[in-house]
Scaffold this motif. Structure first.
Motif, short mmCIF file in Angstrom:
data_model
loop_
_atom_site.label_atom_id
_atom_site.label_comp_id
_atom_site.label_asym_id
_atom_site.label_seq_id
_atom_site.Cartn_x
_atom_site.Cartn_y
_atom_site.Cartn_z
N TYR A 1 -8.59 -3.14 -5.35
CA TYR A 1 -7.72 -2.02 -4.96
C TYR A 1 -8.53 -0.97 -4.20
O TYR A 1 -8.04 -0.34 -3.27
CB TYR A 1 -7.05 -1.40 -6.20
N PHE A 2 -9.79 -0.82 -4.61
CA PHE A 2 -10.65 0.13 -3.91
C PHE A 2 -10.79 -0.27 -2.44
O PHE A 2 -10.60 0.56 -1.54
CB PHE A 2 -12.03 0.17 -4.56
N LEU B 1 -7.20 0.21 -0.83
CA LEU B 1 -6.60 1.54 -0.68
C LEU B 1 -7.56 2.58 -0.12
O LEU B 1 -7.14 3.51 0.56
CB LEU B 1 -6.11 2.03 -2.05
N ILE B 2 -8.84 2.43 -0.45
CA ILE B 2 -9.76 3.50 -0.07
C ILE B 2 -10.52 3.17 1.21
O ILE B 2 -10.30 3.83 2.23
CB ILE B 2 -10.77 3.78 -1.21
N THR B 3 -11.36 2.14 1.15
CA THR B 3 -12.10 1.86 2.39
C THR B 3 -11.19 1.21 3.42
O THR B 3 -11.43 1.31 4.61
CB THR B 3 -13.28 0.91 2.12
N GLN B 4 -10.14 0.57 2.94
CA GLN B 4 -9.16 -0.07 3.82
C GLN B 4 -9.80 -1.08 4.76
O GLN B 4 -9.33 -1.28 5.87
CB GLN B 4 -8.37 1.00 4.60
N LEU C 1 -11.67 -6.06 -13.05
CA LEU C 1 -11.44 -7.15 -12.09
C LEU C 1 -10.68 -6.69 -10.86
O LEU C 1 -11.01 -7.03 -9.72
CB LEU C 1 -10.66 -8.29 -12.76
N SER C 2 -9.61 -5.91 -11.08
CA SER C 2 -8.76 -5.53 -9.96
C SER C 2 -9.25 -4.26 -9.26
O SER C 2 -9.05 -4.09 -8.05
CB SER C 2 -7.33 -5.27 -10.44
N GLY C 3 -9.86 -3.38 -10.03
CA GLY C 3 -10.30 -2.11 -9.47
C GLY C 3 -11.03 -2.25 -8.15
O GLY C 3 -10.64 -1.61 -7.15
N PRO C 4 -12.06 -3.05 -8.09
CA PRO C 4 -12.81 -3.16 -6.85
C PRO C 4 -11.95 -3.62 -5.67
O PRO C 4 -12.17 -3.21 -4.53
CB PRO C 4 -13.87 -4.22 -7.19
N ASN D 1 -12.59 8.52 4.46
CA ASN D 1 -13.76 7.69 4.29
C ASN D 1 -15.00 8.34 4.89
O ASN D 1 -16.06 8.39 4.27
CB ASN D 1 -13.53 6.32 4.95
N ALA E 1 -8.90 -3.35 -15.08
CA ALA E 1 -9.56 -2.30 -14.31
C ALA E 1 -10.81 -2.85 -13.63
O ALA E 1 -11.05 -2.62 -12.44
CB ALA E 1 -9.92 -1.13 -15.21
N ILE F 1 2.20 1.98 -3.41
CA ILE F 1 1.23 2.63 -4.28
C ILE F 1 1.05 4.09 -3.84
O ILE F 1 0.94 4.99 -4.67
CB ILE F 1 -0.10 1.88 -4.26
N GLY G 1 -14.18 1.40 -8.30
CA GLY G 1 -12.92 0.68 -8.32
C GLY G 1 -12.15 0.83 -9.61
O GLY G 1 -10.99 1.23 -9.63
N ALA H 1 -17.54 -0.28 -4.79
CA ALA H 1 -16.30 -0.95 -5.20
C ALA H 1 -16.33 -1.24 -6.68
O ALA H 1 -15.36 -1.01 -7.41
CB ALA H 1 -16.11 -2.23 -4.39
N LYS I 1 0.83 -1.20 0.00
CA LYS I 1 0.00 0.00 0.00
C LYS I 1 0.87 1.26 0.00
O LYS I 1 0.61 2.23 -0.73
CB LYS I 1 -0.91 0.02 1.24
#
Lengths: 210, 210, 210, 210
Positions: free
Chosen positions: C163-164, C167-170, C158-161, D121, C156, C107, D160, D156, C104
């Motif tokens: 990574y979201f 990285l984001i909601t953690q 498949l992986s996007g969610p 968040n 994007a 990134i 994402g 997500a 993390k």
DNA sequence: ATCTAATCGAGACGGTACGTCCCGTCTTCTT
DNA sequence: AAGAAGACGGGACGTACCGTCTCGATTAGAT
């Protein structure tokens, strides 16, 4: 393939010393690094460390290797004139660019590096002192010097004021200043009937005490 | 308003200078690092750099802050005796441990740092020279000094030989050596009927004021 | 000639990267300093700077050097099962301790260091994407994938969610969460008769191999 | 006397945040220092530290204070069109200069600062997600969304891929790219008789083909 | 003429210190 | 009371050289 093949021994020694002087004159002793000398001379650091134990030692050797105008005493029969001639030469060489900064730096280095101090005395100061004393002895025998004058103090008394100007006040060291110092030293500081010394002029028939 | 930057400011300044002298005496100027001074003084490097622009500047201030025995001239009426007294004191302070190595290093530093050279002259050499010249003027008015003697050369001629001994030959600078130099300078190098100078003896009534 | 810079070179490189991971895990990337890595690895800072231009570059190399379980796709004939297998492995490696915080952080670093961003893509993301696309192509040819699906978007989508979530909601990234995402993606968001995808279960004989 | 008198409270808060954005845009978040913000804003560091606990917190507040175009959902009755509208707006604001670099940096910071992650968040992501879910619920009730679609995954799955493009591949995020993602998501990856999705066109009467 | 040992250029290496930047805390003075 | 100003201890930065150390390539003298 390097431009030049490896040259050895004296060759390398000489080119390293030459580079040291060059670079020292360009950027000053303080910023002179063995690394930089090595790079510019196309030598490896080992090669330098093999020959010199410190930056001071390298500079000392480099300066002495100049073999500049030999600082030898003339003997025209007039001690003051001869001192003047010789000191003017020394001043021209060591108290003016390009070597003054390096010579001063060398003495600076001698203040915290006993090896440099010892080498400087052994290889430059003492030989110079010996020549001076020898010349003064001749003069004393000819009556041009006070018989009471302590020859052991000669270097300190003659050179001291000049080094003072060079190292401490760092003002320009002119021939005229040298002459004034010489006159004052020969006259002495003490009070006496002012017998004007003739030393500032061309050699007059010396030794005429009444 | 106090004139000082702040109480804690002056505090820090003082403790840093004290540490500089301590550490300088322990490990020598060459190995003295601002980093080490900061660490030992419990100060940050910035705090040092805020006040001094170089190691030399820090050392100069530190040495001058000692406020050691004031190097002021006595006036007993005998110029040679007074010079002797004063020079002995100076030699004791600056040409002997613990300060000699640092004082020498400072002069060494002045050889490649013009700022240090300027500050050294301005804050130490020139004031000292002024005092010397003032005292010599009195002596000249009293006939204890050759009226022809050029007072502008006084410092160079009197101090030069001592600095030579200190910086160049690096031999011990004894009181006896100082005395010999003084005698030689007052007598002069030139030939003359050897009127033994009386200076080595108690002040003789030399030339009473009218 | 070995191809490696020298044995000691590779040695140092490897031990520095190992130390980086160790220390990074202990104190976190933000507090990780090159100074500390050097100290713990018994290396000099120069040695690190010689190899890596920034902390980010060092971390990237260190992470990639792990040569962990190769994230390569199986091909069991069931695309969803294979994606699941592969993504589970990736999540286990990169979204869980001990490497998740460092991954993390890497990134994070890429957000203000274009060099790191470029290297991360070139050396990790793109290769991974290529494998994914290759596997998906096979699946498409076998009719397991919508022929209309744009493979360029595969990574994007498949992986996007994931990574979201990382990285984001953690929040914790579980296998179950991965499965739900896969199901939802294959089903699509649009309305249609809900043909329950079988993908959440063991590979069913979907489209038998010829 | 300073140019402006000390202004207080909200005044200062606001001017510090404005300066943060300005300076952040000029030199980038990585090189942005609280020291520099204070200097430029004519504030003392204390004043900043009194309000924000870290650089990340300051940036978060500064970005949120922009009160840019409200990212609120329209409801035209066509869910895909509304998502498209809203996401285009979000992309325009956050994925393009001048704020993209700062927004990315903020997410970067969240990777090693849990406080920033939590605040990001709480104050941005979750509210945005709530709005999205609310809008999607309406759509589901109207049959525009697969009834099986798990709304908890909505953010997500929708965001994402865009964050992936923004943070990982760091390629340009165009409206066209957003559209392609939306289409693909609504269509789903799974194989099925290719019913061309109508989403790129005005709301067609959804509801499955028989 | 070949071999061997010394010497060299190159430069990696651990290390020390540099001078700078910024941190977060603090004190002082101003408004 | 709140703020501007900025000193302070501290930590790390990235750089410069130090003096030591391999490493091959070059070269000279002994064979």
């Amino acid at each position: 393939m390097t431009g030049t093949p490896h040259r050895r021994g004296a060759d390398r020694t000489e080119s390293i010393m030459r580079t040291t002087l060059e670079l020292g004159q360009e950027i000053g002793y303080a910023r002179l690094s063995i690394e930089a000398v090595a790079a510019r001379a196309g030598a490896s650091k080992q090669t330098i460390y093999r020959r010199w134990s410190s930056k001071g030692a390298l500079l000392l050797d480099s300066l002495l290797s100049m073999n500049g105008p030999r600082l030898d005493y003339p003997d025209t029969g007039d001690i003051v004139a001869d001192l003047r001639t010789q000191i003017h030469a020394a001043v021209d060489l060591l108290a003016r660019p390009p070597f003054a900064p390096l010579f001063k730096a060398l003495i600076g280095e001698a203040q915290h590096d006993p090896q440099v101090a010892a080498a400087l005395n052994e290889r430059f100061i003492t030989p110079q002192a010996d020549k001076t004393v020898t010349r003064l002895k001749t003069a004393r025998d000819q009556g041009q010097l006070s018989p009471a004058f302590d020859l052991d103090l000669a270097m300190a008394i003659l050179s001291g004021p000049l080094y003072f100007q060079l190292l401490i006040t760092q003002e320009q060291l002119t021939h005229e200043y040298v002459d004034r110092i010489l006159d004052a030293l020969f006259a002495g500081m003490g009070p006496r009937p002012h017998t004007p010394t003739s030393h500032a002029r061309p050699p007059s028939p010396s030794v005429p005490p009444a």
